[in-house]
Design a protein around this motif. Structure first.
Motif, PDB file in Angstrom:
ATOM      1  N   LEU A 174       8.968  -1.118  11.065  1.00  0.00           N
ATOM      2  CA  LEU A 174       8.565  -2.229  11.931  1.00  0.00           C
ATOM      3  C   LEU A 174       7.297  -2.894  11.402  1.00  0.00           C
ATOM      4  CD1 LEU A 174       9.163  -0.673  15.472  1.00  0.00           C
ATOM      5  CD2 LEU A 174      10.498  -2.488  14.388  1.00  0.00           C
ATOM      6  N   SER A 175       6.341  -2.072  10.969  1.00  0.00           N
ATOM      7  CA  SER A 175       5.096  -2.619  10.427  1.00  0.00           C
ATOM      8  C   SER A 175       5.360  -3.458   9.181  1.00  0.00           C
ATOM      9  CB  SER A 175       4.124  -1.480  10.099  1.00  0.00           C
ATOM     10  OG  SER A 175       3.757  -0.762  11.260  1.00  0.00           O
ATOM     11  N   LEU A 176       6.205  -2.947   8.298  1.00  0.00           N
ATOM     12  CA  LEU A 176       6.503  -3.665   7.058  1.00  0.00           C
ATOM     13  C   LEU A 176       7.193  -4.997   7.347  1.00  0.00           C
ATOM     14  CD1 LEU A 176       7.686  -0.700   4.817  1.00  0.00           C
ATOM     15  CD2 LEU A 176       5.545  -1.978   4.625  1.00  0.00           C
ATOM     16  N   ILE A 177       8.117  -4.997   8.292  1.00  0.00           N
ATOM     17  CA  ILE A 177       8.775  -6.253   8.674  1.00  0.00           C
ATOM     18  C   ILE A 177       7.740  -7.234   9.212  1.00  0.00           C
ATOM     19  CG2 ILE A 177      10.377  -7.306  10.325  1.00  0.00           C
ATOM     20  CD1 ILE A 177      12.044  -4.703  10.107  1.00  0.00           C
ATOM     21  N   GLY A 178       6.817  -6.716  10.014  1.00  0.00           N
ATOM     22  CA  GLY A 178       5.763  -7.567  10.553  1.00  0.00           C
ATOM     23  C   GLY A 178       4.860  -8.135   9.472  1.00  0.00           C
ATOM     24  N   TYR A 179       4.542  -7.319   8.453  1.00  0.00           N
ATOM     25  CA  TYR A 179       3.711  -7.802   7.348  1.00  0.00           C
ATOM     26  C   TYR A 179       4.401  -8.961   6.629  1.00  0.00           C
ATOM     27  CZ  TYR A 179       1.059  -3.393   7.717  1.00  0.00           C
ATOM     28  OH  TYR A 179       0.295  -2.342   8.153  1.00  0.00           O
ATOM     29  N   VAL A 180       5.711  -8.820   6.422  1.00  0.00           N
ATOM     30  CA  VAL A 180       6.463  -9.870   5.723  1.00  0.00           C
ATOM     31  C   VAL A 180       6.470 -11.158   6.551  1.00  0.00           C
ATOM     32  CG1 VAL A 180       8.742 -10.559   4.900  1.00  0.00           C
ATOM     33  CG2 VAL A 180       7.911  -8.236   4.452  1.00  0.00           C
ATOM     34  N   ILE A 181       6.724 -11.021   7.840  1.00  0.00           N
ATOM     35  CA  ILE A 181       6.801 -12.196   8.708  1.00  0.00           C
ATOM     36  C   ILE A 181       5.465 -12.925   8.776  1.00  0.00           C
ATOM     37  CG2 ILE A 181       7.116 -12.963  11.103  1.00  0.00           C
ATOM     38  CD1 ILE A 181       9.215 -10.736  11.388  1.00  0.00           C
ATOM     39  N   THR A 182       4.369 -12.165   8.842  1.00  0.00           N
ATOM     40  CA  THR A 182       3.044 -12.779   8.979  1.00  0.00           C
ATOM     41  C   THR A 182       2.393 -13.088   7.636  1.00  0.00           C
ATOM     42  OG1 THR A 182       2.014 -10.576   9.125  1.00  0.00           O
ATOM     43  CG2 THR A 182       2.630 -11.665  11.200  1.00  0.00           C
ATOM     44  N   GLY A 183       3.038 -12.710   6.536  1.00  0.00           N
ATOM     45  CA  GLY A 183       2.479 -12.992   5.217  1.00  0.00           C
ATOM     46  C   GLY A 183       1.277 -12.152   4.849  1.00  0.00           C
ATOM     47  N   THR A 184       1.173 -10.946   5.443  1.00  0.00           N
ATOM     48  CA  THR A 184       0.029 -10.077   5.157  1.00  0.00           C
ATOM     49  C   THR A 184       0.384  -8.979   4.162  1.00  0.00           C
ATOM     50  OG1 THR A 184       0.567  -8.867   7.203  1.00  0.00           O
ATOM     51  CG2 THR A 184      -1.200 -10.490   7.314  1.00  0.00           C
ATOM     52  N   ILE A 185       1.412  -9.214   3.348  1.00  0.00           N
ATOM     53  CA  ILE A 185       1.767  -8.296   2.272  1.00  0.00           C
ATOM     54  C   ILE A 185       1.985  -9.129   1.008  1.00  0.00           C
ATOM     55  CG2 ILE A 185       4.236  -8.393   2.799  1.00  0.00           C
ATOM     56  CD1 ILE A 185       4.427  -5.456   1.960  1.00  0.00           C
ATOM     57  N   SER A 186       1.567  -8.590  -0.125  1.00  0.00           N
ATOM     58  CA  SER A 186       1.662  -9.328  -1.378  1.00  0.00           C
ATOM     59  C   SER A 186       2.497  -8.557  -2.400  1.00  0.00           C
ATOM     60  CB  SER A 186       0.265  -9.582  -1.955  1.00  0.00           C
ATOM     61  OG  SER A 186      -0.326  -8.362  -2.369  1.00  0.00           O
ATOM     62  N   VAL A 187       2.928  -9.267  -3.433  1.00  0.00           N
ATOM     63  CA  VAL A 187       3.681  -8.632  -4.512  1.00  0.00           C
ATOM     64  C   VAL A 187       2.822  -7.569  -5.194  1.00  0.00           C
ATOM     65  CG1 VAL A 187       4.787  -9.008  -6.746  1.00  0.00           C
ATOM     66  CG2 VAL A 187       5.107 -10.670  -4.894  1.00  0.00           C
ATOM     67  N   ASN A 188       1.542  -7.847  -5.373  1.00  0.00           N
ATOM     68  CA  ASN A 188       0.639  -6.872  -5.995  1.00  0.00           C
ATOM     69  C   ASN A 188       0.557  -5.581  -5.192  1.00  0.00           C
ATOM     70  OD1 ASN A 188      -0.042  -8.423  -8.231  1.00  0.00           O
ATOM     71  ND2 ASN A 188      -1.743  -9.433  -7.174  1.00  0.00           N
ATOM     72  N   GLN A 189       0.570  -5.690  -3.875  1.00  0.00           N
ATOM     73  CA  GLN A 189       0.532  -4.491  -3.038  1.00  0.00           C
ATOM     74  C   GLN A 189       1.814  -3.680  -3.188  1.00  0.00           C
ATOM     75  OE1 GLN A 189      -0.347  -6.557   0.664  1.00  0.00           O
ATOM     76  NE2 GLN A 189      -2.377  -5.605   0.756  1.00  0.00           N
ATOM     77  N   VAL A 190       2.922  -4.354  -3.320  1.00  0.00           N
ATOM     78  CA  VAL A 190       4.196  -3.667  -3.530  1.00  0.00           C
ATOM     79  C   VAL A 190       4.186  -2.939  -4.870  1.00  0.00           C
ATOM     80  CG1 VAL A 190       6.686  -3.960  -3.822  1.00  0.00           C
ATOM     81  CG2 VAL A 190       5.468  -5.310  -2.089  1.00  0.00           C
ATOM     82  N   ILE A 191       3.746  -3.616  -5.929  1.00  0.00           N
ATOM     83  CA  ILE A 191       3.688  -3.004  -7.262  1.00  0.00           C
ATOM     84  C   ILE A 191       2.757  -1.795  -7.260  1.00  0.00           C
ATOM     85  CG2 ILE A 191       2.957  -3.369  -9.652  1.00  0.00           C
ATOM     86  CD1 ILE A 191       3.853  -6.299  -9.332  1.00  0.00           C
ATOM     87  N   PHE A 192       1.615  -1.930  -6.596  1.00  0.00           N
ATOM     88  CA  PHE A 192       0.657  -0.824  -6.555  1.00  0.00           C
ATOM     89  C   PHE A 192       1.243   0.386  -5.829  1.00  0.00           C
ATOM     90  CE2 PHE A 192      -3.253   1.220  -4.781  1.00  0.00           C
ATOM     91  CZ  PHE A 192      -3.775   1.636  -5.991  1.00  0.00           C
ATOM     92  N   SER A 193       1.988   0.150  -4.756  1.00  0.00           N
ATOM     93  CA  SER A 193       2.599   1.265  -4.035  1.00  0.00           C
ATOM     94  C   SER A 193       3.595   2.012  -4.919  1.00  0.00           C
ATOM     95  CB  SER A 193       3.284   0.769  -2.760  1.00  0.00           C
ATOM     96  OG  SER A 193       4.437   0.006  -3.065  1.00  0.00           O
ATOM     97  N   LEU A 194       4.290   1.286  -5.795  1.00  0.00           N
ATOM     98  CA  LEU A 194       5.227   1.936  -6.715  1.00  0.00           C
ATOM     99  C   LEU A 194       4.483   2.801  -7.731  1.00  0.00           C
ATOM    100  CD1 LEU A 194       7.716  -1.019  -7.378  1.00  0.00           C
ATOM    101  CD2 LEU A 194       8.083   0.985  -5.925  1.00  0.00           C
ATOM    102  N   GLU A 195       3.302   2.358  -8.140  1.00  0.00           N
ATOM    103  CA  GLU A 195       2.498   3.144  -9.071  1.00  0.00           C
ATOM    104  C   GLU A 195       2.020   4.456  -8.443  1.00  0.00           C
ATOM    105  OE1 GLU A 195      -0.603   0.445 -10.094  1.00  0.00           O
ATOM    106  OE2 GLU A 195       0.604  -0.677 -11.543  1.00  0.00           O
ATOM    107  N   LEU A 196       1.956   4.495  -7.129  1.00  0.00           N
ATOM    108  CA  LEU A 196       1.469   5.691  -6.430  1.00  0.00           C
ATOM    109  C   LEU A 196       2.589   6.682  -6.104  1.00  0.00           C
ATOM    110  CD1 LEU A 196      -0.996   4.008  -3.892  1.00  0.00           C
ATOM    111  CD2 LEU A 196      -1.550   5.084  -6.081  1.00  0.00           C
ATOM    112  N   LEU A 197       3.825   6.282  -6.305  1.00  0.00           N
ATOM    113  CA  LEU A 197       4.958   7.131  -5.930  1.00  0.00           C
ATOM    114  C   LEU A 197       4.969   8.506  -6.605  1.00  0.00           C
ATOM    115  CD1 LEU A 197       8.121   4.867  -5.536  1.00  0.00           C
ATOM    116  CD2 LEU A 197       6.995   6.275  -3.814  1.00  0.00           C
ATOM    117  N   PRO A 198       4.636   8.631  -7.899  1.00  0.00           N
ATOM    118  CA  PRO A 198       4.644   9.974  -8.504  1.00  0.00           C
ATOM    119  C   PRO A 198       3.734  10.960  -7.783  1.00  0.00           C
ATOM    120  CG  PRO A 198       4.565   8.293 -10.205  1.00  0.00           C
ATOM    121  CD  PRO A 198       4.373   7.577  -8.906  1.00  0.00           C
ATOM    122  N   ALA A 199       2.563  10.506  -7.354  1.00  0.00           N
ATOM    123  CA  ALA A 199       1.647  11.383  -6.621  1.00  0.00           C
ATOM    124  C   ALA A 199       2.236  11.775  -5.279  1.00  0.00           C
ATOM    125  CB  ALA A 199       0.303  10.686  -6.428  1.00  0.00           C
TER     126      ALA A 199
END
Length: 240
Positions: A174-199
């Motif tokens: 729900l939070s992620l959907i809200g971020y997309v709707i309100t424009g409070t999430i960026s492509v850079n944030q998505v890429i960074f989250s993928l970099e953290l997945l191994p940890a």
């Protein structure tokens, strides 16, 4: 979003430790991850933290799905829906220190009430109320674990972890959907989250060994201590 090697290492360590703790007691990724990310890569919050936590919640749900508290979970999720809307409003309208003060104060109040009472009664009103607070906090700051964790503090370990996993999976979505709707999430944030997945994966894998120890009478103390630390840290951060 430029991230240096040192900043990335700090973020990876934070996510690893948070994933290990959350896999052991049911929550903790946001509590440990948010402060260190705020210091090293503040531009990643809150979206990157919610994104990287999402697969952890799914894995926790699947690992102990047989133990989910199916009576309490729907009420928690019912409260999460309006909590998401309030959290999004806070993200767009209020400053970080103000959010931290509110999160810290309410969390410490919850810990105090838990210490002086036998338990928080689990009924539709308290379940919906904690679900509401959890997603207000989680959407606004990435730290939504303490309210629902305190509600379930006397559940057996498998029930706590799986129920929290199911709740965080839906509420995080729900939070992620809200971020997309309100424009409070960026492509850079998505890429960074993928970099953290191994940890994240490493911490969750290791938690399958540690949660056995936690279930030997240490679940409730661990929850109360972690919630108290999170509340105090948020309050100090907001006041400083």
């Amino acid at each position: 979003m430029n991230v240096s090697a040192l900043e990335l290492i700090v973020a990876l360590v934070a996510i690893f430790l948070g994933s290990l703790v959350q896999g052991s007691i049911g929550f903790g990724l946001g509590i440990l991850g948010a402060p260190l990310l705020a210091l090293s890569v503040p531009a990643a919050l809150p979206a990157s933290l919610v994104l990287v936590a999402f697969p952890h919640t799914i894995a926790s749900l699947v690992r102990e799905h047989h133990a989910i508290d199916r009576r309490t979970l729907p009420w928690m999720l019912l409260g999460a829906v309006p909590g998401t809307l309030i959290g999004l409003l806070i993200v767009t309208q209020f400053e970080g220190p103000d959010i931290a003060i509110v999160v810290g104060s309410i969390t410490l109040l919850g810990v105090g009430l838990s210490l002086i009472s036998a338990s928080i009664p689990i009924k539709p009103t308290t379940s919906a109320g904690t679900g509401f607070l959890s997603n207000v906090f989680g959407t606004a700051s990435g730290v939504g674990g303490p309210p629902v964790a305190l509600l379930l503090q006397r559940h057996p370990g498998p029930a706590t972890r799986s129920t929290l996993g199911a709740f965080f999976a839906v509420s995080g979505g729900l939070s992620l959907i809200g971020y997309v709707i309100t424009g409070t999430i960026s492509v850079n944030q998505v890429i960074f989250s993928l970099e953290l997945l191994p940890a994240l994966i490493a911490g969750f894998w290791l938690s399958r060994h540690t949660h056995i120890f936690i279930d030997r009478g240490w679940l409730r103390p661990a929850m109360l201590i972690l919630s108290a630390v999170a509340g105090a840290a948020a309050l100090i951060r907001g006041l400083s």
